[in-house]
Design an enzyme around this catalytic site. Structure first.
Site, mmCIF file in Angstrom:
data_model
loop_
_atom_site.group_PDB
_atom_site.id
_atom_site.type_symbol
_atom_site.label_atom_id
_atom_site.label_comp_id
_atom_site.label_asym_id
_atom_site.label_seq_id
_atom_site.Cartn_x
_atom_site.Cartn_y
_atom_site.Cartn_z
ATOM 1 N N LYS A 109 0.995 -1.182 0.086
ATOM 2 C CA LYS A 109 0.076 0.045 -0.052
ATOM 3 C C LYS A 109 0.886 1.032 -0.081
ATOM 4 C CE LYS A 109 -3.209 -3.145 0.714
ATOM 5 N NZ LYS A 109 -3.811 -3.266 2.205
ATOM 6 N N LYS A 194 -5.181 6.255 0.949
ATOM 7 C CA LYS A 194 -5.720 6.105 2.188
ATOM 8 C C LYS A 194 -5.096 6.207 3.593
ATOM 9 C CE LYS A 194 -5.045 1.441 2.565
ATOM 10 N NZ LYS A 194 -4.890 0.697 3.745
ATOM 11 N N ASP A 247 -11.938 0.854 2.270
ATOM 12 C CA ASP A 247 -10.604 1.010 2.652
ATOM 13 C C ASP A 247 -10.177 2.168 3.477
ATOM 14 O OD1 ASP A 247 -8.071 -0.536 2.916
ATOM 15 O OD2 ASP A 247 -7.297 -0.416 1.146
#
Length: 333
Positions: A109, A194, A247
């Site tokens: 990520k 995010k 998410d």
């Protein structure tokens, strides 16, 4: 699912451990690379990872463990990379086994610092992997809840839908639901962004802002995310789907979120260095903040990103969090 294909996982952290747990639910054998040889010895003897998700017990007869990444690459047709983005390229420098014809899924990520690219783009541009052989695993899903076998959802994105289905089938179980997407670039950017918004949520919490402001912050964050992703790669997507909004919410609110934890410490007065040392874990959002700031400055012509700008000012310009967030509240609506 083609049971003849061999699966390998690169990374021995919490998310890598969770992915191996999911795969061995369905597969007879999984190759697993981790750097720490003592951790490998511990798993072989005690059946669990001593450093991450230690409650997970493995059937070691299904594992082919190695601290040599080349061995795992040679043994695998489908590779899942689950190491922090800041360490990806140094690890790949050790690789002399060919990635040609491998199917590569990123469970990372973040942005690769050396190239300023998301992982899929990095593999495509620097290792000549065609996009149809590259995929992304996104949440909303925390490794800790996988360990507890709490119902969780994953989105598997790939330009080649059959390859997305292949991994989705290998991961799903009674506690894992999967869906597929063709938005490989958008979902990967969402997974990176995010973490920045989770740091913002943590800073706000550390400063004493309550749930009312947090809800407004998350509402603004999803709109900011949409603006950013649409500038990077315009296509038809529903930003309210779980791979994007879901998410974002779990990372922004969950007590398992290391990025929220990192932000919370910054809001309470920790320096960046002291927060990282105390956590003893990598907060991907720290590196993602700098990358997103540079992308916004250089590639997408200064999209309106007040939350990213605020987090950048705190983490990289050493601005006072209280003053920065007081200004940020005036831009929320």
């Amino acid at each position: 699912m083609d049971t003849k294909l061999r699966f390998g996982v690169i990374g021995g952290g919490s998310w890598g451990t969770a992915i191996v747990k999911m795969l061995v639910e369905n597969l007879d054998q999984v190759s697993w690379y981790m750097r720490n040889e003592s951790a490998i010895d511990h798993i072989r003897s005690e059946k669990h990872n001593p450093n991450y998700l230690s409650s997970v017990e493995f059937d070691v007869s299904k594992l082919r463990l190695s601290n040599n990444m080349n061995t795992v690459v040679d043994q695998s047709d489908v590779l899942v990379f689950a190491i922090p983005s800041a360490f990806l390229e140094p690890e790949l420098k050790k690789l002399f086994a060919s990635l040609k014809d491998k199917i590569i899924f990123s469970a990372i990520k973040g942005i690769v610092p050396e190239s300023g690219l998301i992982v899929g783009e990095h593999f495509h541009d620097n290792y000549n992997i065609p996009f149809e052989n590259i995929g992304v695993i996104t949440g909303p899903c925390h490794a800790e809840e996988v360990a507890l076998e709490r119902l969780s959802y994953l989105t598997i994105a790939c330009a080649d839908g059959k390859k997305a289905e292949l991994l989705a089938d290998a991961l799903q179980s009674h506690y894992i639901r999967t869906k597929i997407s063709d938005d490989i670039i958008g979902t990967e950017y969402a997974a990176m962004l995010k973490n920045i918004y989770a740091i913002a949520a943590g800073i706000a919490h550390g400063l004493g802002y309550g749930d009312n402001f947090q809800s407004v912050l998350m509402s603004n964050a999803i709109r900011e995310m949409k603006r950013f992703i649409d500038k990077v790669y315009k296509m038809k997507r529903n930003i309210n789907n779980s791979a994007y909004l879901g998410d974002l919410l779990v990372t922004g609110y969950s007590t398992f979120s290391r990025n929220r934890m990192f932000g919370n410490m910054i809001g309470k007065g920790y320096t960046v260095k002291s927060a990282m040392m105390e956590m003893n874990m990598v907060a991907e959002g720290y590196y993602a903040t700098k990358s997103a700031h540079l992308i916004n400055q250089n590639r997408i012509k200064k999209t309106k990103t007040p939350i990213i700008n605020a987090v950048y000012a705190v983490l990289y310009d050493n601005k006072n969090p209280k003053k920065v967030f007081r200004k940020l509240t005036d831009k929320m609506n």
